[in-house]
Design a protein around this motif. Sequence first.
Motif, mmCIF file in Angstrom:
data_model
loop_
_atom_site.group_PDB
_atom_site.id
_atom_site.type_symbol
_atom_site.label_atom_id
_atom_site.label_comp_id
_atom_site.label_asym_id
_atom_site.label_seq_id
_atom_site.Cartn_x
_atom_site.Cartn_y
_atom_site.Cartn_z
ATOM 1 N N THR A 34 -72.230 -27.005 78.483
ATOM 2 C CA THR A 34 -73.428 -27.102 77.651
ATOM 3 C C THR A 34 -74.224 -28.356 78.003
ATOM 4 O O THR A 34 -75.453 -28.312 78.177
ATOM 5 C CB THR A 34 -73.025 -27.154 76.164
ATOM 6 O OG1 THR A 34 -72.076 -26.117 75.919
ATOM 7 C CG2 THR A 34 -74.221 -26.952 75.269
ATOM 8 N N PRO A 72 -75.134 -20.282 80.372
ATOM 9 C CA PRO A 72 -73.736 -20.602 80.055
ATOM 10 C C PRO A 72 -72.752 -19.558 80.568
ATOM 11 O O PRO A 72 -71.707 -19.904 81.115
ATOM 12 C CB PRO A 72 -73.703 -20.666 78.528
ATOM 13 C CG PRO A 72 -75.099 -20.701 78.073
ATOM 14 C CD PRO A 72 -75.980 -20.263 79.172
ATOM 15 N N LEU A 73 -73.121 -18.279 80.415
ATOM 16 C CA LEU A 73 -72.213 -17.225 80.864
ATOM 17 C C LEU A 73 -71.925 -17.365 82.348
ATOM 18 O O LEU A 73 -70.788 -17.269 82.801
ATOM 19 C CB LEU A 73 -72.836 -15.857 80.608
ATOM 20 C CG LEU A 73 -72.480 -15.149 79.321
ATOM 21 C CD1 LEU A 73 -73.294 -13.879 79.209
ATOM 22 C CD2 LEU A 73 -71.001 -14.827 79.280
ATOM 23 N N THR A 133 -61.935 -21.609 78.495
ATOM 24 C CA THR A 133 -63.356 -21.833 78.233
ATOM 25 C C THR A 133 -63.572 -22.865 77.124
ATOM 26 O O THR A 133 -64.595 -23.519 77.089
ATOM 27 C CB THR A 133 -64.067 -20.520 77.852
ATOM 28 O OG1 THR A 133 -63.338 -19.899 76.798
ATOM 29 C CG2 THR A 133 -64.147 -19.594 79.027
ATOM 30 N N MET A 168 -68.160 -12.258 83.366
ATOM 31 C CA MET A 168 -69.112 -13.223 82.800
ATOM 32 C C MET A 168 -70.289 -13.456 83.746
ATOM 33 O O MET A 168 -71.441 -13.515 83.319
ATOM 34 C CB MET A 168 -68.398 -14.548 82.509
ATOM 35 C CG MET A 168 -67.375 -14.442 81.402
ATOM 36 S SD MET A 168 -66.355 -15.911 81.291
ATOM 37 C CE MET A 168 -67.453 -17.037 80.440
ATOM 38 N N GLU A 211 -69.976 -20.890 83.130
ATOM 39 C CA GLU A 211 -68.571 -20.847 82.705
ATOM 40 C C GLU A 211 -67.821 -19.742 83.430
ATOM 41 O O GLU A 211 -66.647 -19.902 83.772
ATOM 42 C CB GLU A 211 -68.474 -20.637 81.185
ATOM 43 C CG GLU A 211 -68.831 -21.887 80.430
ATOM 44 C CD GLU A 211 -68.554 -21.748 78.947
ATOM 45 O OE1 GLU A 211 -67.377 -21.687 78.575
ATOM 46 O OE2 GLU A 211 -69.522 -21.700 78.169
ATOM 47 N N LEU A 265 -62.935 -14.919 74.286
ATOM 48 C CA LEU A 265 -63.499 -16.189 74.719
ATOM 49 C C LEU A 265 -64.894 -16.345 74.144
ATOM 50 O O LEU A 265 -65.510 -15.385 73.680
ATOM 51 C CB LEU A 265 -63.516 -16.347 76.245
ATOM 52 C CG LEU A 265 -64.366 -15.483 77.152
ATOM 53 C CD1 LEU A 265 -65.839 -15.859 77.150
ATOM 54 C CD2 LEU A 265 -63.869 -15.663 78.585
ATOM 55 N N THR A 266 -65.374 -17.584 74.170
ATOM 56 C CA THR A 266 -66.722 -17.877 73.711
ATOM 57 C C THR A 266 -67.458 -18.547 74.857
ATOM 58 O O THR A 266 -66.903 -19.415 75.517
ATOM 59 C CB THR A 266 -66.688 -18.848 72.526
ATOM 60 O OG1 THR A 266 -65.701 -18.392 71.619
ATOM 61 C CG2 THR A 266 -68.034 -18.911 71.845
ATOM 62 N N SER A 267 -68.683 -18.127 75.064
ATOM 63 C CA SER A 267 -69.477 -18.751 76.113
ATOM 64 C C SER A 267 -70.894 -18.868 75.595
ATOM 65 O O SER A 267 -71.488 -17.873 75.188
ATOM 66 C CB SER A 267 -69.435 -17.900 77.379
ATOM 67 O OG SER A 267 -70.322 -18.441 78.327
ATOM 68 N N GLY A 268 -71.414 -20.094 75.604
ATOM 69 C CA GLY A 268 -72.727 -20.292 75.018
ATOM 70 C C GLY A 268 -72.661 -19.883 73.559
ATOM 71 O O GLY A 268 -71.797 -20.326 72.816
ATOM 72 N N PRO A 307 -58.440 -15.740 77.759
ATOM 73 C CA PRO A 307 -59.055 -16.818 78.538
ATOM 74 C C PRO A 307 -59.639 -17.939 77.675
ATOM 75 O O PRO A 307 -60.070 -18.955 78.222
ATOM 76 C CB PRO A 307 -60.156 -16.104 79.328
ATOM 77 C CG PRO A 307 -60.490 -14.911 78.510
ATOM 78 C CD PRO A 307 -59.262 -14.535 77.735
ATOM 79 N N ALA A 308 -59.649 -17.764 76.371
ATOM 80 C CA ALA A 308 -60.313 -18.748 75.509
ATOM 81 C C ALA A 308 -59.810 -20.181 75.718
ATOM 82 O O ALA A 308 -60.628 -21.109 75.722
ATOM 83 C CB ALA A 308 -60.186 -18.338 74.049
ATOM 84 N N HIS A 354 -66.323 -25.688 77.726
ATOM 85 C CA HIS A 354 -67.506 -25.361 76.946
ATOM 86 C C HIS A 354 -68.490 -26.520 76.774
ATOM 87 O O HIS A 354 -69.668 -26.436 77.142
ATOM 88 C CB HIS A 354 -67.055 -24.847 75.587
ATOM 89 C CG HIS A 354 -68.105 -24.079 74.872
ATOM 90 N ND1 HIS A 354 -68.520 -22.858 75.314
ATOM 91 C CD2 HIS A 354 -68.833 -24.367 73.782
ATOM 92 C CE1 HIS A 354 -69.460 -22.419 74.511
ATOM 93 N NE2 HIS A 354 -69.667 -23.312 73.581
#
Lengths: 496, 674
Positions: free
Chosen positions: A481, A323-324, A473, A397, A327, B70-73, A469-470, A477
């Motif tokens: 996934t 994911p990192l 993402t 990331m 994304e 941020l959130t990732s996974g 940046p949220a 997201h």
Amino acid sequence: MLDNHILSLSIWVPILAGILVLFTGSDKNATLARWIALAGSVAGFLVTLPLYTRFDRADGDFQFQEGFDWIPSFNIHYHLGADGIAVPLILLTSFITVIVVLAGWEVIQKRVAQYMAAFLIMSGLMIGVFTALDAVLFYVFWEAMLIPMFLVIGVWGGPNRVYATIKFFLYTLLGSLLMLVAFIYLFHHTHSFEIVDYYMLPIPMEVQILIFMAFFMAFAVKIPMWPVHTWLPDAHVEAPTGGSVVLAAIMLKLGAYGFLRFAMPIAPDAAHYLSGFMITLSLIAVVYIALVALVQQDMKKLIAYSSISHMGFVTLGMFIFNPLGMEGGIVQMISHGFVSGALFLCVGVLYDRMHSRQIADYGGVVNTMPTFAAFAVLFAMANAGLPGTSGFVGEFMVILGALQQDFWYAFLAATTLIFGAAYTLWMVKRVFYGDIGNAHVAALKDVNRREFLILAILAAMTLGFGLYPAPLTEITHATVTQLLSHLAQSKLPGTI
Amino acid sequence: MTYMQKIYLLIPLLPLLAAVVVGLFGRKLPRFTAHLFTITGVGASFALSVLVFQDVLAGHIYNGAVYTWLTSGHTSFEVGFLIDPLSAMMMVVVTFVSLMVHIYTIGYMHEDPGYSRFFSYISLFTFSMLMLVMSNNFMQLFFGWEAVGLVSYLLIGFWYTRPTAIYANLKAFLVNRVGDFGFLLGIGMVLFFFGSLDYQAVFSVAPQFADMNVEIVPGHSWSLLTVVCLLLFVGAMGKSAQVPLHVWLPDSMEGPTPISALIHAATMVTAGIFMVARMSPLYELSTTALSTVMVIGAITALFMGFLGIIQNDIKRVVAYSTLSQLGYMTVALGASAYSVAIFHLMTHAFFKALLFLAAGSVIMGMHHDQDIRNMGGLRKYMPITWLTSLIGSLALIGTPFLSGFYSKDSIIEAAQMSHIPGSGFAYFAVLAGVFVTAFYSFRMYFLVFHGKSRWMEAKDDHGHGHDDHDHDDAHHHGLGPHDKPHESPWVVTLPLIALAIPSLVIGYLAIEPMLFGHFFSNVIFVDAEAHPTMHELAHHFHGAAAMGLHAFTSLPFLLAASGVALSWFFYMKRPDIPAAIRQRFELVYRILDNKYGFDAFNEKFFAGGSRLIGSKLWQIGDVTIIDGLFVNGTARLIGRVSAIIRHLQSGLIYHYAFAMIIGVFVLLTFFMKK
């Protein structure tokens, strides 16, 4: 009623606006052409905004779907939809179009209407590429969008534009044809041009590899990946500023998008099998191209090479399958849209005044253009991946993601911290700092209000996404996934 | 949000706000608003930091997120604060020194055209540094880490028309990036293995990994924690200028003097020390890492000190002294005496900022001549600068009861007590360093403040020595033979006095709580069984007063005293001796003058090598092979083939008729045979 056609509006509003601009005819009506183009691009941007506000962030599937039968005898549909990967790219496209129209405002004095129209139409076609869920529709948009770009480079370009255009054309065409072959194979087995149907089709390994390579030829050229990258520096050098901005900010992303939309989900086993190959090419792009960028004497070439190097992060992120990385790759695409676009605009600002892109012709620009220099240093820092700017987020990331795959991937990728800073800031040093280099630099005027506005908007985006940046993402997201879990399942016959 | 949380937020945001306002509108607003806004911002920030410090002393520790970046996974990256004794102390030190530097700048930069820009930058720096020390996670730490690097870049290149300045700032940024390269990989390892970037989460799981090995290079199994700690330490080497990543710091003196004091002495360069102390729960798990840290610190402490001896630029002497002192702190870290390192960081922040600002005051008095060979006897003309410089120098060389004594002596003892491999060398290095420090510090002190006023004998040319200001033809550089230097205005001397007070007393006051009390007990983790250094230090400690008294008979004191005496003899009594030594040991002098050749090597090998490889890859890889052979080659091949085939279309009927007949003949033969 229009509520259900947001994507159609996103495509057709700029295209119709572009056609309208064409009707203003000769350069006598240039002012009118500019204002219609601006209105059209702003309208084009506004109609894409609901994609952000109404997007269901918990849903990884295609949203805003719409469609009707187009050529029923071949089961071809006008079918549109956008998922969390497409939405940010669509918004980026409509946003950059406004910027490009503004950037060409006074700079373009010949064939104004045609210039503006080309960008508006191109914008609609590119959004078409991002939203098409039918392979034929996709292919039509994919090929059609190249036409305005050829014209932009070929008509408003530099002295060597014919060589650059033909190189661009041939490079791109070869790959596209192979993609068409892949589509025909897939149609043959599914009797459908629905992309989603291809996701479900079991395919033997050898065929998957062939399909993957066919898509690879189409998309790797666009990104561009090493070693099929050499058209890009030439195209950039010859393209007018607006052309460079669209090329760097959006067109390169089409290739990466293609991998995410076609190559990887249709041939996931091949994608895994060939991931080492893809990662190797990506890392070569990151390291090799960064070193090449270091020695460039032409600012546009330098930024072009820097783009290739940055796009290496996108493909690296995609093919480490976590994911990192994935994304991060998407964030990098969006960020690169702002940062590289801004850098090409900066070169444009200088070129409009000095008619030179050679670093050696400058020196001490900060003395005469302090405001402009402040912007340029900000964008340079973003290009060098400074935390707090959007340029950092994606690289950070991807490097963290790559390390989970293999330490040495991360090690090589992280060299960008050094080389990226070296080529960017060395250029900044030679162009902006120091004593006034020559009489031409001494006569420079700082940015006007229009240029200030453009750069300020881009600076705000660069900093905004760097600090928070949220929102980006959050959109990607669920889709990422879902895509990763799809990629984790084998599509070999008998395993499904 | 509670009352205190709002304060935590305000502390970094006020300087940021001031920096943004002054940065964006500074050129339009009246000049005084630049310092008014920024000083208000950083002053309020300092006052609030003191408040927070008292709150922390009362036992209130805060650890929480401000927002999710941020959130990732399943990984969340957050921006948040950890307010504990370590960060609270750093906040007070940073905002205090910054405030002093802000005030000082009013005087130092008052003629400079970039006045508001300068204030904007130093306020931005304060924000960045506060974000760094207040962070509760690695991501934000990295943000602050690079942000201070950015401001350092901008400030070293503040006088952007000077070739040396814009060379130095690029060099500083790139060398720091080399450090950050390792640091980022270290952060990546932390996230991968420990599953989080949050300090608390990482520290709580780290011990479970103490025995884990990783194979970075196939076939070589290394302890995970050693790898992580060493990678993180590469970052510290960049920021805190440890050999071999120290090369940027002396060149950073191209920036205006106030930032040399704030950034390149008191705060930013100590970020690496702070980071390692913050990570003590990790470093405690790897003796190998500690040993490496110690040896590198010891090399820096001693060998950078040697370079201070031969410098003639007043700022460079202080710069090499900073390098050497950073080496001392690093040695303390390696000896598991983290609190001692932080203690020295604090005392050093005060006396080194003082020394730099005093040097700046001298430079102003000398009309921007920085060469100490042109100075002398300034004591009479600049009494406050002289006295405060003396206090700073005495503190630096470790005069008993002064602040530097307590911290430095503790480091020497820590090196002595440590059982980590390399501690023998480190002990020797820090001990020898005491003599060297005393020698070069008082060489400078005597040459500047005592003896004859040499500018009076100087010829009329001011060719040698740097000058510290923008080249401006109307501006007069250096003193003429009949000029007299003047004491600097109060905005300059006030910060000197304000910094001289803690340089005198802070060590005496703080040693007991910081090193042997409970001040850091929940912050800095030491595995007392594996690394009993602090335990043994505490065993030997019988109060600050006793320590000071005892020192007069100790080896470090004798070394320092003989260093001072020797410099007095060399530079006051017999100036012919240093010259003779220099001639006699020409080779040694040349090595020192070339700074051991690091710069030349980096320039040739790394910078030149990268450019060479880059141009070869471009010319051979892109231009010749890909474009020449494949792209244009394909085009050429098609062109050639068609050029040959074209001859078939001659346009002559009988050619075509002939070809047809041949064709028919061939086909007939083929089918008939079948």
